[in-house]
Write a protein that holds these residues in place. Structure first.
Motif, PDB file in Angstrom:
ATOM      1  N   PHE A 333       0.765  -1.077  -0.063  1.00  0.00           N
ATOM      2  CA  PHE A 333      -0.011  -0.064   0.048  1.00  0.00           C
ATOM      3  C   PHE A 333       0.648   1.171  -0.046  1.00  0.00           C
ATOM      4  CE2 PHE A 333       0.498  -1.326   4.481  1.00  0.00           C
ATOM      5  CZ  PHE A 333       1.092  -0.090   5.046  1.00  0.00           C
ATOM      6  N   TYR A 334       2.472   1.157   0.349  1.00  0.00           N
ATOM      7  CA  TYR A 334       2.859   2.233   0.250  1.00  0.00           C
ATOM      8  C   TYR A 334       3.559   2.379  -1.222  1.00  0.00           C
ATOM      9  CZ  TYR A 334       4.386   2.518   5.237  1.00  0.00           C
ATOM     10  OH  TYR A 334       4.287   2.506   6.704  1.00  0.00           O
ATOM     11  N   SER A 335       3.382   3.636  -1.548  1.00  0.00           N
ATOM     12  CA  SER A 335       3.617   4.088  -3.052  1.00  0.00           C
ATOM     13  C   SER A 335       5.117   4.241  -2.984  1.00  0.00           C
ATOM     14  CB  SER A 335       2.959   5.337  -3.194  1.00  0.00           C
ATOM     15  OG  SER A 335       1.785   5.468  -3.186  1.00  0.00           O
ATOM     16  N   CYS A 336       5.864   4.129  -4.212  1.00  0.00           N
ATOM     17  CA  CYS A 336       6.991   4.412  -4.224  1.00  0.00           C
ATOM     18  C   CYS A 336       7.573   5.886  -3.850  1.00  0.00           C
ATOM     19  CB  CYS A 336       7.622   4.048  -5.676  1.00  0.00           C
ATOM     20  SG  CYS A 336       9.589   4.238  -5.600  1.00  0.00           S
ATOM     21  N   THR A 337       8.532   6.040  -3.102  1.00  0.00           N
ATOM     22  CA  THR A 337       8.769   7.485  -2.721  1.00  0.00           C
ATOM     23  C   THR A 337       9.522   8.418  -3.527  1.00  0.00           C
ATOM     24  OG1 THR A 337      10.563   6.541  -1.326  1.00  0.00           O
ATOM     25  CG2 THR A 337       8.478   7.228  -0.166  1.00  0.00           C
ATOM     26  N   VAL A 338      10.033   7.554  -4.641  1.00  0.00           N
ATOM     27  CA  VAL A 338      10.871   8.446  -5.526  1.00  0.00           C
ATOM     28  C   VAL A 338      10.222   8.765  -6.836  1.00  0.00           C
ATOM     29  CG1 VAL A 338      13.144   8.422  -6.896  1.00  0.00           C
ATOM     30  CG2 VAL A 338      13.001   7.162  -4.879  1.00  0.00           C
ATOM     31  N   PRO A 339      10.099  10.167  -7.337  1.00  0.00           N
ATOM     32  CA  PRO A 339       9.501  10.529  -8.603  1.00  0.00           C
ATOM     33  C   PRO A 339       9.807   9.635  -9.634  1.00  0.00           C
ATOM     34  CG  PRO A 339      10.288  12.416  -7.378  1.00  0.00           C
ATOM     35  CD  PRO A 339      10.863  11.130  -6.604  1.00  0.00           C
ATOM     36  N   SER A 340       8.877   9.288 -10.553  1.00  0.00           N
ATOM     37  CA  SER A 340       9.063   8.934 -11.689  1.00  0.00           C
ATOM     38  C   SER A 340      10.265   9.131 -12.591  1.00  0.00           C
ATOM     39  CB  SER A 340       7.607   8.717 -12.625  1.00  0.00           C
ATOM     40  OG  SER A 340       6.616   8.508 -11.716  1.00  0.00           O
ATOM     41  N   PHE A 341      10.205  10.639 -12.662  1.00  0.00           N
ATOM     42  CA  PHE A 341      11.136  11.433 -13.432  1.00  0.00           C
ATOM     43  C   PHE A 341      12.600  11.129 -13.214  1.00  0.00           C
ATOM     44  CE2 PHE A 341      13.826  15.406 -14.215  1.00  0.00           C
ATOM     45  CZ  PHE A 341      13.720  15.189 -15.422  1.00  0.00           C
ATOM     46  N   GLU A 342      12.981  11.042 -11.822  1.00  0.00           N
ATOM     47  CA  GLU A 342      14.246  10.780 -11.238  1.00  0.00           C
ATOM     48  C   GLU A 342      14.582   9.314 -11.636  1.00  0.00           C
ATOM     49  OE1 GLU A 342      12.967  13.108  -9.905  1.00  0.00           O
ATOM     50  OE2 GLU A 342      14.545  14.717  -9.660  1.00  0.00           O
ATOM     51  N   GLN A 343      13.770   8.319 -11.621  1.00  0.00           N
ATOM     52  CA  GLN A 343      13.974   6.884 -11.714  1.00  0.00           C
ATOM     53  C   GLN A 343      14.221   6.769 -13.157  1.00  0.00           C
ATOM     54  OE1 GLN A 343      11.403   3.816  -9.673  1.00  0.00           O
ATOM     55  NE2 GLN A 343      10.572   5.511  -8.675  1.00  0.00           N
ATOM     56  N   TYR A 344      13.380   7.473 -14.162  1.00  0.00           N
ATOM     57  CA  TYR A 344      13.728   7.165 -15.412  1.00  0.00           C
ATOM     58  C   TYR A 344      15.092   7.757 -16.013  1.00  0.00           C
ATOM     59  CZ  TYR A 344       8.765   5.855 -16.025  1.00  0.00           C
ATOM     60  OH  TYR A 344       7.511   5.406 -15.651  1.00  0.00           O
ATOM     61  N   THR A 345      15.254   9.073 -15.369  1.00  0.00           N
ATOM     62  CA  THR A 345      16.428   9.596 -15.654  1.00  0.00           C
ATOM     63  C   THR A 345      17.725   8.815 -15.272  1.00  0.00           C
ATOM     64  OG1 THR A 345      15.635  11.821 -15.248  1.00  0.00           O
ATOM     65  CG2 THR A 345      17.787  11.712 -15.549  1.00  0.00           C
ATOM     66  N   LEU A 346      17.777   8.275 -13.929  1.00  0.00           N
ATOM     67  CA  LEU A 346      18.846   7.494 -13.538  1.00  0.00           C
ATOM     68  C   LEU A 346      19.013   6.127 -14.373  1.00  0.00           C
ATOM     69  CD1 LEU A 346      20.896   6.860 -11.386  1.00  0.00           C
ATOM     70  CD2 LEU A 346      19.426   6.324 -10.002  1.00  0.00           C
ATOM     71  N   ALA A 347      18.054   5.518 -14.548  1.00  0.00           N
ATOM     72  CA  ALA A 347      17.876   4.306 -15.326  1.00  0.00           C
ATOM     73  C   ALA A 347      18.492   4.724 -16.807  1.00  0.00           C
ATOM     74  CB  ALA A 347      16.527   4.072 -15.734  1.00  0.00           C
ATOM     75  N   ARG A 348      18.325   5.708 -17.317  1.00  0.00           N
ATOM     76  CA  ARG A 348      18.896   5.988 -18.775  1.00  0.00           C
ATOM     77  C   ARG A 348      20.567   6.352 -18.522  1.00  0.00           C
ATOM     78  NH1 ARG A 348      17.147   8.406 -23.194  1.00  0.00           N
ATOM     79  NH2 ARG A 348      15.452   6.898 -22.893  1.00  0.00           N
ATOM     80  N   PHE A 349      20.823   6.950 -17.286  1.00  0.00           N
ATOM     81  CA  PHE A 349      22.151   7.341 -16.984  1.00  0.00           C
ATOM     82  C   PHE A 349      22.820   6.098 -16.841  1.00  0.00           C
ATOM     83  CE2 PHE A 349      25.538   9.204 -14.298  1.00  0.00           C
ATOM     84  CZ  PHE A 349      26.046  10.298 -14.913  1.00  0.00           C
ATOM     85  N   ILE A 350      22.391   5.182 -16.276  1.00  0.00           N
ATOM     86  CA  ILE A 350      23.043   4.022 -15.965  1.00  0.00           C
ATOM     87  C   ILE A 350      23.146   3.099 -17.270  1.00  0.00           C
ATOM     88  CG2 ILE A 350      22.966   1.503 -14.955  1.00  0.00           C
ATOM     89  CD1 ILE A 350      21.745   2.839 -12.468  1.00  0.00           C
ATOM     90  N   ASN A 351      22.080   2.883 -18.008  1.00  0.00           N
ATOM     91  CA  ASN A 351      22.058   2.138 -19.183  1.00  0.00           C
ATOM     92  C   ASN A 351      22.883   2.746 -20.264  1.00  0.00           C
ATOM     93  OD1 ASN A 351      20.307   0.335 -17.920  1.00  0.00           O
ATOM     94  ND2 ASN A 351      18.475   1.304 -18.883  1.00  0.00           N
ATOM     95  N   ASN A 352      22.979   4.088 -20.502  1.00  0.00           N
ATOM     96  CA  ASN A 352      23.961   4.442 -21.658  1.00  0.00           C
ATOM     97  C   ASN A 352      25.506   4.505 -21.191  1.00  0.00           C
ATOM     98  OD1 ASN A 352      24.399   6.826 -20.161  1.00  0.00           O
ATOM     99  ND2 ASN A 352      22.732   7.989 -21.031  1.00  0.00           N
ATOM    100  N   GLY A 353      25.910   3.954 -20.059  1.00  0.00           N
ATOM    101  CA  GLY A 353      26.980   3.939 -19.701  1.00  0.00           C
ATOM    102  C   GLY A 353      27.737   5.070 -18.889  1.00  0.00           C
ATOM    103  N   SER A 354      27.009   6.266 -18.699  1.00  0.00           N
ATOM    104  CA  SER A 354      27.497   7.482 -18.069  1.00  0.00           C
ATOM    105  C   SER A 354      27.709   7.383 -16.747  1.00  0.00           C
ATOM    106  CB  SER A 354      26.362   8.590 -18.364  1.00  0.00           C
ATOM    107  OG  SER A 354      25.660   8.795 -19.555  1.00  0.00           O
TER     108      SER A 354
END
Lengths: 463, 463
Positions: A333-354
Motif C-alpha cells: 500500500f506504500y507508494s514508491c517514494t521516488v518521483p518517476s522522473f528521477e527514476q527514468y533519468t537515472l535508469a537512462r544514465f546507467i544504461n547508456n554507460g554514463s
C-alpha cells in the motif's frame, strides 16, 4: 466603480497591478460572486488607463478563472473560494540558516561534486522529459520503476558481480527511509545490533522508532561475532565492504561466521550496507555477503547519494524472495517514494554507460587527490607527530596523532582556528581507549590549496 | 593475441563489439591488471578490421578507465574490480504486471491528468535545469527547500486563508511518509483514532508500525467526539474539509468540540488531513482546524499527488512551533526525501501562477463532468432505482441503491460485466447497516463516452 491607485512604477506593468487589485478584491470577498464588473471602456476612463490595459487585466482574470464573460452582457466575478478571515501575511524566513564557514571542514565526507558530469545528467533529464512526456505523471510500481530496477540489476551484475532479480529490488527515497521500511517488515519488537564504532545515524533511526539496539564492538576483522552471540540481537546491521570510520574490510572468514550465526536461528537477518563499495581503490574485491548467502538471510542496501548527489535521494534494497513476498502482501500500500522522473533519468544514465564512466573518472580523481594529500602530510611539519593509516578505505583515511590532548579539546582548539576536525571517538557509542587520538581525514571534499596552511595549524596545536 | 569473432551485424558497430569483448575479458579477469594489450596495428591485422576500429575501441576503454596508455609503450589493463565468481545474467522480468482492463473502474479516484498543463510543467523543469544548474546536486534543508516552503506558505495564505510560517512546514515524499515521521515524533506508544468509515491506508500504516489504533464512528457531522472520549486515543486523524468517502464537511461546532477535546489533556493532538480541499465546488469554505487552533494542537497535512500527479510524491505537514522544535532537535538527522529538482520546479510552478491556474481550470472541468455524469444518471434507467447524494464532495459523489443484493455480490456481478464498483462498506472497519448499498461514484477518471452503456449494465444487475 472600482477605484485603484495604479502607480506607474517600473516593477509591475499597469495591467498587472490592475489584475492584482481586482483579484485581491475577489478573494477578499469585496467583489461578490456573479457581481458584474465595469465595462472595459468605462473602467479605463475611470482609472485613466488605456482600454488595452483593462482588456489585458480582464483577460488574465478570465484565464485564471476569477472572472467569466457573457457575450453582449459583460464581465462577472466567478464563484471562487474566498478568504474568510482577515489575514496577515505569514512571516517568512528571509535569511537561510547561516552555516559557519570553515577554513577546512573534515566533518563532511562529500563526494567530489566537481567530477559529476552535470551537463550529461541535464541532457539526460531533457531527453526523458521529451520521451516520457505525460508518462512522467503516472506512478511507477510500488517497489520502483521496472526500468530502474533492471538497470540496477544489470549494473550490479557487471560491476559488483551480483546476480540479482530486478523483482527483488525496492527503490526508496534514501537509505534512511528504507531502514524505516525494513524495521516495519522485520518487526520492531526485535533487537538490532549495530557496529561500535559505526555510522551513528543508523542507531538514531532505530532509537526514534523505539527499537532495542545493541552496540557490538569491533576487532581487527570487523564486528565481533562472539559479542554478537552474547547480545539479544536477531538482526545485525553491518558494512563489510568498507566500515566507516575504521575502514576495515571484513575478511571472508568473518563473513562466513556471520552467515553461520544468521543460519542458526529462524528470523535472524543481516543488513548489509554496501554504501561506498564503488570507491574501493586497492585490494582485491570480496564478493558481497548477499552473493555468498544461499539461505536468504541477507538484505542488501546501497545508495546513489554518494555516487551521484545527496540531493537525488535514490537508494535501494534487495530483499530475499520470501521477504519480498511478505513486503508485497503486507506493505504494497506504500507508494514508491521516488518521483518517476528521477527514476527514468537515472535508469537512462546507467544504461547508456554514463554512470560507469562517471564512477571510473571519480575513482581516478579520488585516488590522485588522496595521494596528493598524503604526500602533503608526509612533507609537512605534522609528519613526525602522526602515523598515517591508509587501510583500503575509500573517501577517507585515518591519522593516529601522537598527543596527550583529549580529542574534544583538540577539536575546540582547531575550531577556533577555523578547522573542523572529526575523530574516531565521535563514532563510538561506548568509549574505548584504543580509538583515542585517531583523526578521520575526509579528504574528498577539501580544498587542497588550503591544505598546507591547515597542516601547519594542526602541527602547532599538537606540539 | 586477443581473438574475437566480430560479426558485421547491423545492431552494434565493429568497434563497439570489440570494446565490449575486451571490457568483458578485463572484468572477468581473463585480462590481468597491467597486462599489455596488442598494438592497434597488430590487433587490426589479426582481427581483419581497420586500425580506426581498434583505435576507437581502445579510446572508449581508456575513457571509461579500463585501459591506460603509456607513451611509446602501448596500452595496458587498468586496475579494476573483477567479477570474482562465474556469473549468470540475472533473470529479468520481461513483462509488466498485467493489470485487468475494465470497461469502467470506479475504484480509482484519480485526478484528471488530462487537465494538467504538462507542457508548462516541462517548460518549468527545463528552466530549473538551466537556472539551478549544479545547485540541483546540493541537498536542501532537512525540512525541505526554503523556496518551496515559502511558495506553499504564500499559496495557503491566498487560497486557504491560512497564516503559516514557512519554517514550520516539513516537505516529504508523500503523506504516507509524513505519517511515519509523525508517529516517530508523537510517539508509537500512544493510541491513534481514525474515522470509521475512512481512508483505510492510514490505519494500515499505523498497523504495520505496531501502533494501537481505534476506529471511531461518524454521525451526520463527522467523527463523533463522544465515541472519541470513550476511546483510549490521544491522537485523532481526521479529514474535516471533506471526509472520504462520506463527503461530510465537518461543521464549525463539531470542529470546536474536537479542539476542546484536544485541549483537555497534555499530549493530545489532531492530525488534519486537508487532502482535496482544492476541489470544493459548492458551499462557503470553512477555515481549517489548523487556523482556528490557538493552542498548538493541530498538525496540518496536504499533498500535491491529487492536484499535480501521483508520480510527483510531494506532500507537506505543518507542525505547531513546539513540535517543530522537537522535530528539529530529535529528527533533523533525516534528510528531506524529495529531490531538490522537484522542489524547485514545484515552487516555480506555484510562484508563477501556473498551479493556481491549473486548479481553477481543473475545478471547472470537474464541475462540468460531475454535472454531465449526474444528469446522465438521472436520464438513465438506473434513475428510479437510486438516490443521488451530491453532498459537497469533490472528486466523487454517493449513490444509494434501492436493492437487497449485498454489496460484495453486486461487486462480483458487475466485475463479470467489466465494471469495477466500490462501496461505502469497503471503507468500514466495523460493519454498520446504514452504510450498505451506497455506491461511491468516483467520476473524475471515467470515460464519459462509456457511461451510457455502464449505467444500462448496472440497472440490469439491480433489477
Amino acid at each position: 466603480m472600482l477605484t485603484y491607485n495604479l502607480e506607474r512604477n517600473s516593477k509591475t506593468s499597469l495591467y498587472e497591478s490592475l489584475y492584482i487589485f481586482i483579484k485581491h478584491d475577489i478573494l477578499s470577498g469585496r467583489l461578490k460572486n456573479d457581481e458584474r464588473l465595469p465595462s472595459k471602456r468605462s473602467l479605463s476612463q475611470h482609472l485613466k488607463v488605456s482600454v488595452i490595459t483593462v482588456e489585458n487585466a480582464y483577460a488574465q482574470l478570465i484565464a485564471e478563472g476569477y472572472v467569466y464573460a457573457i457575450e453582449k452582457k459583460g464581465y462577472f466575478v466567478s464563484l471562487v473560494e474566498k478568504n474568510t478571515r482577515s489575514l496577515k501575511m505569514p512571516a517568512l524566513r528571509k535569511t537561510q540558516v547561516t552555516q559557519k564557514e570553515y577554513l577546512m571542514d573534515f566533518q563532511q565526507n562529500s563526494v567530489f561534486s566537481e567530477s559529476f558530469p552535470f551537463t550529461v545528467w541535464a541532457k539526460t533529464m531533457r531527453e526523458i522529459i521529451l520521451e516520457q512526456d505525460k508518462k512522467l505523471l503516472q506512478p511507477v510500481d510500488f517497489n520502483g520503476s521496472l526500468e530502474l530496477r533492471e538497470a540496477i540489476a544489470q549494473y550490479l551484475f557487471h560491476f559488483r558481480g551480483m546476480s540479482v532479480n530486478s523483482e527483488n529490488i525496492v527503490i526508496g527515497a534514501g537509505t534512511e527511509y528504507l531502514y524505516n521500511l525494513i524495521t516495519q517488515l522485520l518487526g520492531k519488537e526485535k533487537t538490532y545490533a549495530v557496529e561500535n564504532p559505526g555510522y551513528t545515524k543508523v542507531s538514531k533511526i532505530y532509537g526514534i522508532n523505539g527499537i532495542m539496539c545493541e552496540h557490538i564492538n569491533l576487532d581487527s576483522k570487523g564486528l565481533s561475532v562472539n559479542c554478537l552471540r552474547n547480545s539479544k540481537a536477531d538482526i545485525v546491521h553491518i558494512s563489510p565492504a568498507h566500515h566507516y570510520p575504521t575502514g576495515i574490510v571484513m575478511p571472508v572468514g568473518r563473513r562466513q561466521s556471520l552467515l553461520k550465526w544468521a543460519n542458526e536461528k529462524e528470523g535472524r537477518y543481516i543488513l548489509e550496507d554496501d554504501y561506498d563499495s564503488e570507491f574501493r581503490f586497492v585490494g582485491k574485491p570480496i564478493p558481497t555477503l548477499f552473493s555468498t548467502d544461499y539461505n536468504q538471510k541477507v538484505i542488501y542496501f546501497n545508495t546513489f547519494s554518494k555516487t551521484i548527489a545527496p540531493s537525488i535521494r535514490i537508494s535501494y534494497m534487495i530483499l530475499p524472495t520470501h521477504l519480498f513476498e511478505k513486503f508485497n502482501t503486507q506493505m504494497n500500500f506504500y507508494s514508491c517514494t521516488v518521483p518517476s522522473f528521477e527514476q527514468y533519468t537515472l535508469a537512462r544514465f546507467i544504461n547508456n554507460g554514463s554512470f560507469e564512466k562517471h564512477i571510473n573518472r571519480t575513482k581516478k580523481l579520488c585516488r590522485q587527490k588522496r595521494d596528493a594529500v598524503i604526500s602533503a602530510i608526509r612533507e609537512s611539519p605534522l609528519s613526525d607527530k602522526v602515523t598515517i593509516n591508509e587501510e583500503k578505505s575509500g573517501l577517507h583515511f585515518l591519522i593516529k596523532i601522537d598527543t596527550r590532548i583529549p580529542d574534544n579539546e583538540l577539536k575546540l582548539l582547531a575550531e577556533k582556528k577555523g578547522v573542523r576536525l572529526v575523530f574516531m571517538t565521535d563514532y563510538l557509542f561506548t568509549p574505548e581507549e584504543k580509538y583515542a587520538h585517531i583523526l578521520i581525514f575526509n579528504y574528498s571534499g577539501i580544498d587542497i590549496s588550503r591544505l598546507h596552511e591547515v597542516l601547519q595549524i594542526l602541527s602547532n596545536l599538537i606540539k
